[in-house]
Design an enzyme around this catalytic site. Sequence first.
Site, PDB file in Angstrom:
ATOM      1  N   TYR A  24       0.794  -1.228   0.000  1.00 33.85           N
ATOM      2  CA  TYR A  24       0.000   0.000   0.000  1.00 33.85           C
ATOM      3  C   TYR A  24       0.827   1.281   0.000  1.00 33.85           C
ATOM      4  O   TYR A  24       0.265   2.371  -0.104  1.00 33.85           O
ATOM      5  CB  TYR A  24      -0.957   0.003   1.202  1.00 33.85           C
ATOM      6  CG  TYR A  24      -1.898  -1.170   1.196  1.00 33.85           C
ATOM      7  CD1 TYR A  24      -2.907  -1.257   0.250  1.00 33.85           C
ATOM      8  CD2 TYR A  24      -1.766  -2.196   2.117  1.00 33.85           C
ATOM      9  CE1 TYR A  24      -3.767  -2.345   0.226  1.00 33.85           C
ATOM     10  CE2 TYR A  24      -2.623  -3.286   2.104  1.00 33.85           C
ATOM     11  CZ  TYR A  24      -3.618  -3.355   1.152  1.00 33.85           C
ATOM     12  OH  TYR A  24      -4.463  -4.434   1.132  1.00 33.85           O
ATOM     13  N   HIS A 101      -8.899   1.381  -5.597  1.00 34.64           N
ATOM     14  CA  HIS A 101      -8.036   0.472  -4.835  1.00 34.64           C
ATOM     15  C   HIS A 101      -6.596   0.906  -5.049  1.00 34.64           C
ATOM     16  O   HIS A 101      -6.167   1.094  -6.194  1.00 34.64           O
ATOM     17  CB  HIS A 101      -8.230  -0.982  -5.271  1.00 34.64           C
ATOM     18  CG  HIS A 101      -9.615  -1.456  -5.026  1.00 34.64           C
ATOM     19  ND1 HIS A 101     -10.052  -1.817  -3.770  1.00 34.64           N
ATOM     20  CD2 HIS A 101     -10.671  -1.569  -5.857  1.00 34.64           C
ATOM     21  CE1 HIS A 101     -11.330  -2.147  -3.853  1.00 34.64           C
ATOM     22  NE2 HIS A 101     -11.729  -2.002  -5.105  1.00 34.64           N
ATOM     23  N   ILE A 102      -5.872   1.077  -3.969  1.00 35.27           N
ATOM     24  CA  ILE A 102      -4.478   1.513  -4.038  1.00 35.27           C
ATOM     25  C   ILE A 102      -3.630   0.460  -4.740  1.00 35.27           C
ATOM     26  O   ILE A 102      -2.814   0.780  -5.603  1.00 35.27           O
ATOM     27  CB  ILE A 102      -3.962   1.827  -2.622  1.00 35.27           C
ATOM     28  CG1 ILE A 102      -4.715   3.040  -2.067  1.00 35.27           C
ATOM     29  CG2 ILE A 102      -2.449   2.058  -2.635  1.00 35.27           C
ATOM     30  CD1 ILE A 102      -4.513   3.292  -0.594  1.00 35.27           C
TER      31      ILE A 102
END
EC number: 4.2.1.10
Length: 145
Positions: A24, A101-102
Amino acid sequence: MLGKILLLNGPNLNMLGKREPDIYGHDTLEDVVALATAEAAKHGLEVEALQSNHEGELIDALHNARGTHIGCVINPGGLTHTSVALLDAVKASELPTVEVHISNPHAREEFRHHSYISLAAVSVIAGAGIQGYRFAVDILANLKK
């Protein structure tokens, strides 16, 4: 201001920058909100941001945004793959919604490959890091025009 975008971040996203930085990155939730807010301001828009580890709070926020916001940017976290209730709330809000979504869920575990939320999203952005939030705000701003 010309309108407001609801920015929702689901479970565990309060841990950005600390949790699994190899997946992330090192940016924090505060960085995400600042980036989205700056992009929205370029379009004369505001951002109302909420992060919650509780599904019901996200659902309530979507219900409350109906008729008062121009769109929603949502990173549902793990609820992406499990929550029909959150999908139904996105639909009930009648807001154009961009799912973010990262990381790229399709490059990860099999259970992450399915998204309930994408069934109601106007766009899905995955794997662009936190820049995906900027792209999502830009998409909503251009839909508003």
